[in-house]
Design an enzyme around this catalytic site. Structure first.
Site, mmCIF file in Angstrom:
data_model
loop_
_atom_site.group_PDB
_atom_site.id
_atom_site.type_symbol
_atom_site.label_atom_id
_atom_site.label_comp_id
_atom_site.label_asym_id
_atom_site.label_seq_id
_atom_site.Cartn_x
_atom_site.Cartn_y
_atom_site.Cartn_z
ATOM 1 N N MET A 29 11.988 -1.413 6.324
ATOM 2 C CA MET A 29 13.377 -1.010 6.549
ATOM 3 C C MET A 29 13.431 0.474 6.935
ATOM 4 S SD MET A 29 15.758 -3.216 4.042
ATOM 5 C CE MET A 29 15.543 -2.263 2.566
ATOM 6 N N LEU A 32 10.144 5.917 6.561
ATOM 7 C CA LEU A 32 8.753 5.635 6.189
ATOM 8 C C LEU A 32 8.155 6.694 5.270
ATOM 9 C CD1 LEU A 32 7.422 4.418 9.673
ATOM 10 C CD2 LEU A 32 8.462 3.074 7.836
ATOM 11 N N HIS A 33 7.307 6.210 4.357
ATOM 12 C CA HIS A 33 6.566 7.106 3.458
ATOM 13 C C HIS A 33 5.119 6.626 3.417
ATOM 14 C CE1 HIS A 33 6.939 3.768 0.671
ATOM 15 N NE2 HIS A 33 8.254 3.825 0.776
ATOM 16 N N GLY A 35 3.518 4.850 1.409
ATOM 17 C CA GLY A 35 3.332 3.431 1.076
ATOM 18 C C GLY A 35 3.326 2.601 2.364
ATOM 19 N N HIS A 36 4.304 2.854 3.241
ATOM 20 C CA HIS A 36 4.350 2.141 4.524
ATOM 21 C C HIS A 36 3.104 2.462 5.362
ATOM 22 C CE1 HIS A 36 8.858 2.681 3.722
ATOM 23 N NE2 HIS A 36 8.731 1.376 3.793
ATOM 24 N N GLN A 153 8.898 -10.110 -4.086
ATOM 25 C CA GLN A 153 9.060 -10.364 -2.653
ATOM 26 C C GLN A 153 7.745 -10.881 -2.066
ATOM 27 O OE1 GLN A 153 11.181 -7.612 0.173
ATOM 28 N NE2 GLN A 153 9.139 -6.870 0.555
ATOM 29 N N SER A 185 8.987 5.135 -2.716
ATOM 30 C CA SER A 185 10.054 4.260 -2.248
ATOM 31 C C SER A 185 10.998 5.091 -1.394
ATOM 32 C CB SER A 185 10.817 3.707 -3.469
ATOM 33 O OG SER A 185 12.087 3.241 -3.079
ATOM 34 N N SER A 186 11.563 4.470 -0.366
ATOM 35 C CA SER A 186 12.532 5.196 0.469
ATOM 36 C C SER A 186 13.700 5.660 -0.392
ATOM 37 C CB SER A 186 13.054 4.288 1.584
ATOM 38 O OG SER A 186 11.979 3.749 2.305
ATOM 39 N N ARG A 187 14.005 4.900 -1.447
ATOM 40 C CA ARG A 187 15.150 5.237 -2.305
ATOM 41 C C ARG A 187 14.879 6.438 -3.207
ATOM 42 N NH1 ARG A 187 16.088 -0.707 -2.345
ATOM 43 N NH2 ARG A 187 18.150 -1.039 -1.428
HETATM 44 P P1 AMP Z 1 10.797 -1.417 2.639
HETATM 45 O O1 AMP Z 1 10.886 -0.524 3.820
HETATM 46 O O2 AMP Z 1 11.145 -0.753 1.358
HETATM 47 O O3 AMP Z 1 11.470 -2.739 2.840
HETATM 48 O O4 AMP Z 1 9.252 -1.762 2.488
HETATM 49 C C1 AMP Z 1 8.518 -2.298 3.555
HETATM 50 C C2 AMP Z 1 7.168 -2.738 3.049
HETATM 51 O O5 AMP Z 1 6.502 -1.615 2.472
HETATM 52 C C3 AMP Z 1 7.257 -3.800 1.940
HETATM 53 O O6 AMP Z 1 6.222 -4.742 2.119
HETATM 54 C C4 AMP Z 1 7.052 -2.987 0.691
HETATM 55 O O7 AMP Z 1 6.519 -3.725 -0.377
HETATM 56 C C5 AMP Z 1 6.063 -1.951 1.177
HETATM 57 N N1 AMP Z 1 6.105 -0.758 0.302
HETATM 58 C C6 AMP Z 1 7.198 -0.060 -0.081
HETATM 59 N N2 AMP Z 1 6.847 0.939 -0.935
HETATM 60 C C7 AMP Z 1 5.497 0.839 -1.077
HETATM 61 C C8 AMP Z 1 4.529 1.571 -1.824
HETATM 62 N N3 AMP Z 1 4.883 2.591 -2.599
HETATM 63 N N4 AMP Z 1 3.235 1.213 -1.725
HETATM 64 C C9 AMP Z 1 2.862 0.154 -0.944
HETATM 65 N N5 AMP Z 1 3.728 -0.574 -0.216
HETATM 66 C C10 AMP Z 1 5.021 -0.245 -0.285
#
Ligand code: AMP
Length: 299
Positions: A29, A32-33, A35-36, A153, A185-187
């Site tokens: 979504m 990006l950080h 994790g992405h 998820q 997390s983006s949040r």
């Molecule tokens: P989002 O943009 O939050 O919907 O996340 C997109 C993808 O990135 C999803 O598969 C999340 O599980 C993964 N994601 C989000 N945060 C992390 C994180 N800290 N470490 C690894 N994957 C992540």
């Protein structure tokens, strides 16, 4: 890097490369950080071509949730994708994904979507499974990379792909954390410094219980430990929606640990921000394997 905004165009492209190249897909979504970025790295490592989608999917947000305010920065995201070797960045528009307006198909898990986060976010997982069905149908990737951070998820999408005979393999990637242990997390951008200090306690509690399980899973008094941890988090100012240990098949609460696959998982509200975290725990005979993710140094 090519930027694509139409699903028709992407379908033509993926059809044309399928014979010769393996395609990795990272749905996001945006905002990006690291994790992405970890998902992108994993896709590049395992596949010839990497496609990232950035789509803030309206159907997975409840009426009182943060859809309108969800952090967005398309320019920065494009730059990060380019720098990290993404081949195609897909920015779909709403009417490209939800083409028939109101009479939409909903892909839904009647039971699993109601548990854990589903209990507190009615309709959320219907939105997730529906949009993922659409994205996987458009892209038809060989592999789709998703974070273990969103454990429920990941489990649902894995089951969905299996149940619907979708020919993509779902790869779970370990959670990237800040040095403090806080799951990226983006949040997190919503958190004040004080709230960040509170939020760090979420991982501290998961880590502490995971260590007890690692040391002696047979004798851990799960019920009691979970209750004490919930109380500690509440006294630190967090509103705990759940802190539980569940099996990774039915997502049901587990009282006694034996050989199996589990998820130690938590959702809590910090200020006005809802945060989640989890560890995947596998018990195989006397061996306990805990996937606690990766802490980034100097973040
Ligand atoms: P989002 O943009 O939050 O919907 O996340 C997109 C993808 O990135 C999803 O598969 C999340 O599980 C993964 N994601 C989000 N945060 C992390 C994180 N800290 N470490 C690894 N994957 C992540």
């Amino acid at each position: 890097m090519k930027i694509v905004t139409s699903s028709e165009e992407l379908i033509l492209f993926t059809n044309s490369v399928k014979e010769k190249s393996t395609v990795g897909f990272v749905p996001t979504m945006g905002y990006l950080h690291d994790g992405h970025i970890q998902l992108i790295k994993e896709s590049r490592h395992q596949c010839d071509l990497t496609i990232v989608s950035i789509y803030v999917n309206p159907t997975q947000f409840g009426p009182n949730e943060d859809f309108a305010n969800y952090p967005r920065n398309e320019d920065r995201d494009s730059q990060l994708c380019e720098e990290n070797g993404v081949d195609i960045l897909f920015f779909p528009k709403d009417d490209d994904i939800y083409r028939s307006g109101k009479d939409e198909i909903v892909v839904s898990f009647p039971e699993l979507s109601q548990k854990l986060c589903g209990k507190h976010r009615p309709g959320h997982f219907d939105g997730v499974t529906t949009v993922m069905t659409k994205l996987l149908s458009i892209i038809k990737p060989n592999k789709c990379f998703m974070g273990k951070k969103d454990g429920q998820q990941l489990i649902l999408i894995n089951k969905m792909v299996d149940d619907l005979f979708i020919p993509s393999e779902i790869i779970g990637v370990s959670t990237m954390r800040e040095n403090s242990g806080l799951a990226m997390s983006s949040r997190n951008v919503y958190l004040s410094e004080t709230e960040k200090d509170q939020a760090i306690k979420i991982n501290k509690e998961i880590e502490s219980l995971a260590q007890k399980i690692e040391n002696n899973y047979r004798d851990v008094e799960l019920e009691k430990e979970l209750e004490i941890a919930r109380e500690r988090l509440e006294s630190a100012g967090l509103l705990v929606q759940y802190f539980d240990l569940v099996d990774r098949d039915k997502l049901d609460h587990v009282d006694n640990l034996s050989i199996g696959k589990y998820m130690l998982c938590i959702a809590a509200i910090c200020g006005t921000t809802r945060l989640i975290d989890n560890y995947f725990i596998d018990i195989n005979g006397g061996v306990v394997e805990v996937d606690r993710g990766i802490r980034m140094v100097s973040k």
